[in-house]
Design a protein around this motif. Structure first.
Motif, PDB file in Angstrom:
ATOM      1  N   CYS A 269       2.889   1.334 -21.768  1.00  7.65           N
ATOM      2  CA  CYS A 269       2.706  -0.055 -21.324  1.00  7.65           C
ATOM      3  C   CYS A 269       3.934  -0.901 -21.653  1.00  7.65           C
ATOM      4  O   CYS A 269       4.363  -1.722 -20.839  1.00  7.65           O
ATOM      5  CB  CYS A 269       1.475  -0.661 -21.982  1.00  7.65           C
TER       6      CYS A 269
ATOM      7  N   VAL B  96       4.191  -6.095  -8.413  1.00  8.41           N
ATOM      8  CA  VAL B  96       3.758  -5.719  -9.760  1.00  8.41           C
ATOM      9  C   VAL B  96       2.355  -5.125  -9.718  1.00  8.41           C
ATOM     10  O   VAL B  96       2.077  -4.109 -10.367  1.00  8.41           O
ATOM     11  CB  VAL B  96       3.818  -6.939 -10.705  1.00  8.41           C
ATOM     12  N   LEU B  97       1.456  -5.726  -8.958  1.00  8.29           N
ATOM     13  CA  LEU B  97       0.095  -5.185  -8.851  1.00  8.29           C
ATOM     14  C   LEU B  97       0.091  -3.807  -8.199  1.00  8.29           C
ATOM     15  O   LEU B  97      -0.622  -2.897  -8.638  1.00  8.29           O
ATOM     16  CB  LEU B  97      -0.792  -6.145  -8.056  1.00  8.29           C
ATOM     17  N   LEU B  98       0.895  -3.641  -7.168  1.00  9.81           N
ATOM     18  CA  LEU B  98       0.968  -2.354  -6.480  1.00  9.81           C
ATOM     19  C   LEU B  98       1.507  -1.267  -7.402  1.00  9.81           C
ATOM     20  O   LEU B  98       0.933  -0.178  -7.501  1.00  9.81           O
ATOM     21  CB  LEU B  98       1.857  -2.474  -5.240  1.00  9.81           C
TER      22      LEU B  98
ATOM     23  N   ARG C  35      -3.303   5.010 -11.407  1.00  3.96           N
ATOM     24  CA  ARG C  35      -3.858   6.163 -10.677  1.00  3.96           C
ATOM     25  C   ARG C  35      -3.236   7.468 -11.161  1.00  3.96           C
ATOM     26  O   ARG C  35      -3.917   8.468 -11.317  1.00  3.96           O
ATOM     27  CB  ARG C  35      -3.592   5.965  -9.195  1.00  3.96           C
TER      28      ARG C  35
ATOM     29  N   VAL D 162       9.530  -3.873 -15.476  1.00  5.22           N
ATOM     30  CA  VAL D 162       9.195  -4.964 -14.556  1.00  5.22           C
ATOM     31  C   VAL D 162      10.038  -6.196 -14.874  1.00  5.22           C
ATOM     32  O   VAL D 162      10.543  -6.858 -13.966  1.00  5.22           O
ATOM     33  CB  VAL D 162       7.683  -5.282 -14.625  1.00  5.22           C
TER      34      VAL D 162
ATOM     35  N   GLY E 238       4.505 -10.822  -7.486  1.00  5.78           N
ATOM     36  CA  GLY E 238       3.182 -10.507  -8.019  1.00  5.78           C
ATOM     37  C   GLY E 238       2.536  -9.345  -7.294  1.00  5.78           C
ATOM     38  O   GLY E 238       1.925  -8.469  -7.917  1.00  5.78           O
ATOM     39  N   GLY E 239       2.670  -9.314  -5.983  1.00 11.22           N
ATOM     40  CA  GLY E 239       2.106  -8.210  -5.207  1.00 11.22           C
ATOM     41  C   GLY E 239       2.761  -6.886  -5.547  1.00 11.22           C
ATOM     42  O   GLY E 239       2.096  -5.860  -5.667  1.00 11.22           O
TER      43      GLY E 239
ATOM     44  N   GLY F  93       1.481  -1.285 -10.650  1.00 12.77           N
ATOM     45  CA  GLY F  93       0.488  -1.064 -11.712  1.00 12.77           C
ATOM     46  C   GLY F  93      -0.657  -0.188 -11.249  1.00 12.77           C
ATOM     47  O   GLY F  93      -1.121   0.693 -11.974  1.00 12.77           O
ATOM     48  N   ALA F  94      -1.115  -0.399 -10.028  1.00  8.38           N
ATOM     49  CA  ALA F  94      -2.199   0.425  -9.493  1.00  8.38           C
ATOM     50  C   ALA F  94      -1.754   1.873  -9.307  1.00  8.38           C
ATOM     51  O   ALA F  94      -2.498   2.810  -9.626  1.00  8.38           O
ATOM     52  CB  ALA F  94      -2.679  -0.149  -8.160  1.00  8.38           C
TER      53      ALA F  94
END
Length: 54
Positions: A11, A38-40, A47, A18, A35-36, A42-43
């Motif tokens: 982490c 970073v979320l992508l 996974r 990032v 933000g998008g 992270g997902a």
């Protein structure tokens, strides 16, 4: 405990990666795009971690 420290290290590494990428972006990039992304990322990373532990 070893797994916890390994996860914490992962982490921290992701956080600094990032931060580095955001620092290199030009000032005109909208916050929603950052933000998008970073979320992508992270997902995708979550996974990958979930698949590895099965």
């Amino acid at each position: 405990m070893d797994g916890f420290l390994r996860g914490l290290g992962a982490c921290a590494l992701a956080f600094f990666l990032v931060l580095g990428v955001v620092a290199l972006l030009p000032p005109g990039v909208p916050h929603a795009v950052v933000g998008g992304a970073v979320l992508l990322l992270g997902a995708l990373g979550a996974r990958r971690v979930v698949r590895r532990s099965r």
